[in-house]
Motif scaffolding. Structure first.
Motif, PDB file in Angstrom:
ATOM      1  N   ASN A  80     -14.673 -31.448 -41.660  1.00 32.90           N
ATOM      2  CA  ASN A  80     -14.938 -30.516 -42.741  1.00 32.90           C
ATOM      3  C   ASN A  80     -14.245 -29.177 -42.553  1.00 32.90           C
ATOM      4  O   ASN A  80     -14.609 -28.199 -43.168  1.00 32.90           O
ATOM      5  N   GLY A  81     -13.250 -29.110 -41.668  1.00 29.54           N
ATOM      6  CA  GLY A  81     -12.530 -27.869 -41.453  1.00 29.54           C
ATOM      7  C   GLY A  81     -11.828 -27.442 -42.734  1.00 29.54           C
ATOM      8  O   GLY A  81     -11.318 -28.271 -43.491  1.00 29.54           O
ATOM      9  N   LYS A  82     -11.815 -26.153 -42.982  1.00 28.09           N
ATOM     10  CA  LYS A  82     -11.159 -25.625 -44.178  1.00 28.09           C
ATOM     11  C   LYS A  82      -9.696 -25.358 -43.858  1.00 28.09           C
ATOM     12  O   LYS A  82      -9.379 -24.740 -42.849  1.00 28.09           O
ATOM     13  N   MET A  83      -8.814 -25.821 -44.729  1.00 36.63           N
ATOM     14  CA  MET A  83      -7.387 -25.652 -44.505  1.00 36.63           C
ATOM     15  C   MET A  83      -6.839 -24.618 -45.476  1.00 36.63           C
ATOM     16  O   MET A  83      -7.082 -24.675 -46.671  1.00 36.63           O
ATOM     17  N   TYR A  84      -6.095 -23.656 -44.940  1.00 30.78           N
ATOM     18  CA  TYR A  84      -5.509 -22.583 -45.725  1.00 30.78           C
ATOM     19  C   TYR A  84      -3.997 -22.578 -45.497  1.00 30.78           C
ATOM     20  O   TYR A  84      -3.522 -22.796 -44.386  1.00 30.78           O
ATOM     21  N   THR A  85      -3.249 -22.316 -46.550  1.00 30.45           N
ATOM     22  CA  THR A  85      -1.793 -22.200 -46.467  1.00 30.45           C
ATOM     23  C   THR A  85      -1.418 -20.746 -46.684  1.00 30.45           C
ATOM     24  O   THR A  85      -1.898 -20.096 -47.611  1.00 30.45           O
ATOM     25  N   CYS A  86      -0.540 -20.238 -45.808  1.00 20.68           N
ATOM     26  CA  CYS A  86      -0.152 -18.834 -45.864  1.00 20.68           C
ATOM     27  C   CYS A  86       1.109 -18.664 -46.698  1.00 20.68           C
ATOM     28  O   CYS A  86       2.046 -19.456 -46.601  1.00 20.68           O
ATOM     29  N   HIS A  87       1.117 -17.606 -47.503  1.00 20.32           N
ATOM     30  CA  HIS A  87       2.242 -17.334 -48.383  1.00 20.32           C
ATOM     31  C   HIS A  87       2.931 -16.015 -48.050  1.00 20.32           C
ATOM     32  O   HIS A  87       4.139 -15.922 -48.117  1.00 20.32           O
ATOM     33  N   LYS A  88       2.144 -14.993 -47.685  1.00 19.14           N
ATOM     34  CA  LYS A  88       2.699 -13.664 -47.421  1.00 19.14           C
ATOM     35  C   LYS A  88       2.458 -13.262 -45.979  1.00 19.14           C
ATOM     36  O   LYS A  88       1.507 -13.709 -45.357  1.00 19.14           O
ATOM     37  N   PHE A  89       3.327 -12.400 -45.456  1.00 17.43           N
ATOM     38  CA  PHE A  89       3.151 -11.918 -44.095  1.00 17.43           C
ATOM     39  C   PHE A  89       3.583 -10.465 -43.977  1.00 17.43           C
ATOM     40  O   PHE A  89       4.399  -9.971 -44.745  1.00 17.43           O
ATOM     41  N   ASP A  90       3.010  -9.795 -43.000  1.00 15.81           N
ATOM     42  CA  ASP A  90       3.387  -8.448 -42.574  1.00 15.81           C
ATOM     43  C   ASP A  90       3.477  -8.485 -41.060  1.00 15.81           C
ATOM     44  O   ASP A  90       2.522  -8.873 -40.390  1.00 15.81           O
ATOM     45  N   VAL A  91       4.612  -8.081 -40.503  1.00 18.99           N
ATOM     46  CA  VAL A  91       4.827  -8.130 -39.065  1.00 18.99           C
ATOM     47  C   VAL A  91       4.977  -6.716 -38.524  1.00 18.99           C
ATOM     48  O   VAL A  91       5.708  -5.903 -39.084  1.00 18.99           O
ATOM     49  N   ILE A  92       4.279  -6.448 -37.426  1.00 20.53           N
ATOM     50  CA  ILE A  92       4.453  -5.208 -36.677  1.00 20.53           C
ATOM     51  C   ILE A  92       4.916  -5.624 -35.293  1.00 20.53           C
ATOM     52  O   ILE A  92       4.214  -6.349 -34.584  1.00 20.53           O
ATOM     53  N   ASN A  93       6.118  -5.189 -34.906  1.00 23.39           N
ATOM     54  CA  ASN A  93       6.709  -5.592 -33.645  1.00 23.39           C
ATOM     55  C   ASN A  93       6.973  -4.350 -32.791  1.00 23.39           C
ATOM     56  O   ASN A  93       7.627  -3.422 -33.252  1.00 23.39           O
ATOM     57  N   GLN A  94       6.449  -4.357 -31.573  1.00 23.00           N
ATOM     58  CA  GLN A  94       6.670  -3.247 -30.648  1.00 23.00           C
ATOM     59  C   GLN A  94       7.927  -3.541 -29.829  1.00 23.00           C
ATOM     60  O   GLN A  94       7.978  -4.536 -29.116  1.00 23.00           O
ATOM     61  N   THR A  95       8.949  -2.711 -29.946  1.00 28.26           N
ATOM     62  CA  THR A  95      10.179  -2.881 -29.173  1.00 28.26           C
ATOM     63  C   THR A  95      10.454  -1.620 -28.384  1.00 28.26           C
ATOM     64  O   THR A  95       9.778  -0.602 -28.563  1.00 28.26           O
ATOM     65  N   ARG A  96      11.482  -1.662 -27.561  1.00 25.28           N
ATOM     66  CA  ARG A  96      11.858  -0.474 -26.788  1.00 25.28           C
ATOM     67  C   ARG A  96      12.373   0.629 -27.703  1.00 25.28           C
ATOM     68  O   ARG A  96      12.299   1.804 -27.381  1.00 25.28           O
ATOM     69  N   GLN A  97      12.906   0.235 -28.839  1.00 25.70           N
ATOM     70  CA  GLN A  97      13.432   1.214 -29.790  1.00 25.70           C
ATOM     71  C   GLN A  97      12.331   1.792 -30.680  1.00 25.70           C
ATOM     72  O   GLN A  97      12.587   2.691 -31.457  1.00 25.70           O
ATOM     73  N   GLY A  98      11.145   1.237 -30.591  1.00 27.68           N
ATOM     74  CA  GLY A  98      10.034   1.746 -31.400  1.00 27.68           C
ATOM     75  C   GLY A  98       9.334   0.611 -32.125  1.00 27.68           C
ATOM     76  O   GLY A  98       9.546  -0.568 -31.859  1.00 27.68           O
ATOM     77  N   THR A  99       8.509   0.973 -33.073  1.00 28.75           N
ATOM     78  CA  THR A  99       7.753   0.005 -33.846  1.00 28.75           C
ATOM     79  C   THR A  99       8.560  -0.395 -35.069  1.00 28.75           C
ATOM     80  O   THR A  99       9.070   0.453 -35.794  1.00 28.75           O
ATOM     81  N   LYS A 100       8.644  -1.723 -35.292  1.00 33.37           N
ATOM     82  CA  LYS A 100       9.380  -2.229 -36.448  1.00 33.37           C
ATOM     83  C   LYS A 100       8.411  -2.967 -37.362  1.00 33.37           C
ATOM     84  O   LYS A 100       7.549  -3.705 -36.908  1.00 33.37           O
ATOM     85  N   TYR A 101       8.565  -2.750 -38.663  1.00 31.38           N
ATOM     86  CA  TYR A 101       7.722  -3.362 -39.675  1.00 31.38           C
ATOM     87  C   TYR A 101       8.559  -4.287 -40.536  1.00 31.38           C
ATOM     88  O   TYR A 101       9.708  -3.976 -40.850  1.00 31.38           O
ATOM     89  N   LYS A 102       7.960  -5.414 -40.938  1.00 35.17           N
ATOM     90  CA  LYS A 102       8.659  -6.335 -41.826  1.00 35.17           C
ATOM     91  C   LYS A 102       7.610  -7.035 -42.686  1.00 35.17           C
ATOM     92  O   LYS A 102       6.567  -7.449 -42.194  1.00 35.17           O
ATOM     93  N   SER A 103       7.880  -7.163 -43.970  1.00 33.69           N
ATOM     94  CA  SER A 103       6.983  -7.853 -44.889  1.00 33.69           C
ATOM     95  C   SER A 103       7.782  -8.877 -45.661  1.00 33.69           C
ATOM     96  O   SER A 103       8.991  -8.737 -45.835  1.00 33.69           O
ATOM     97  N   GLY A 104       7.100  -9.908 -46.134  1.00 32.34           N
ATOM     98  CA  GLY A 104       7.810 -10.901 -46.916  1.00 32.34           C
ATOM     99  C   GLY A 104       6.924 -12.043 -47.366  1.00 32.34           C
ATOM    100  O   GLY A 104       5.707 -12.017 -47.224  1.00 32.34           O
ATOM    101  N   VAL A 105       7.597 -13.064 -47.893  1.00 31.23           N
ATOM    102  CA  VAL A 105       6.952 -14.267 -48.399  1.00 31.23           C
ATOM    103  C   VAL A 105       7.581 -15.452 -47.679  1.00 31.23           C
ATOM    104  O   VAL A 105       8.799 -15.499 -47.495  1.00 31.23           O
TER     105      VAL A 105
END
Length: 185
Positions: A80-105
């Motif tokens: 009875n597990g509920k299954m969800y499909t993802c469509h959109k995302f927002d990414v926050i990535n910590q790098t040596r150059q700083g924080t990078k943001y990316k959004s998309g579908v």
């Protein structure tokens, strides 16, 4: 209720031990203080031993009940597990150059989450590629009210948005990255 009965039985046996030892010590002509200390220490010892044994019996009974419930719940939750499909995302990535943001579908990948009471299964695939699966177990309800699932590489925080949608915040330990996904049934 069983715990209360075990405590009462332990107390009764400790009191009987105290009386038996004190009567025996008095009969041998030992002093009042020595009789009291001997009787009290032996009855306390008997009480602790009996509580340990009674606690072990109660906990094994509780584990047996819990394992029976988990077997029953596991079979129903897995199916009875509920299954969800993802469509959109927002990414926050910590790098040596700083924080990078990316959004998309998601256009070329299919990201799904199957959520049961005790497990979260994340499947990532793309056309022509089977992809990968990540399984996390339920940890606790987080301070913000989300359900926290985790394994050695990720923590997943699941927020219900409505009856058909959830928000999943996936924290990747090794990539130092946080992905927020909006998913629906």
């Amino acid at each position: 209720m069983v715990g209360l009965v075990v405590i009462i039985i332990c107390i009764i046996l400790a009191v009987l031990t105290f009386k038996k030892v004190s009567n025996s010590a008095r009969g041998k002509g030992k002093g009042k203080l020595r009789t009291f200390l001997t009787s009290f220490s032996l009855s306390l010892f008997v009480f602790i031993i009996l509580m340990g044994g009674g606690g072990a019996i109660i906990s094994s009974k509780d584990k047996g009940d819990a394992s029976n419930k988990s077997v029953t719940n596991k079979s129903t939750n897995e199916t009875n597990g509920k299954m969800y499909t993802c469509h959109k995302f927002d990414v926050i990535n910590q790098t040596r150059q700083g924080t990078k943001y990316k959004s998309g579908v998601y256009s070329d990948q299919v990201i799904t989450y199957t959520i049961t009471e005790n497990k979260l299964i994340n499947k990532r695939s793309s056309p022509g590629n089977e992809g990968s699966t990540d399984t996390a177990t339920f940890n606790k309800i987080a301070d913000d009210g989300s359900r926290k699932y985790g394994n050695a590489e990720h923590n997943y925080f699941v927020y219900p948005l409505n009856d058909n949608a959830i928000k999943v915040v996936a924290v990747h330990f090794f990539a130092e990255m946080t992905i927020t996904q909006t998913c629906s049934k």
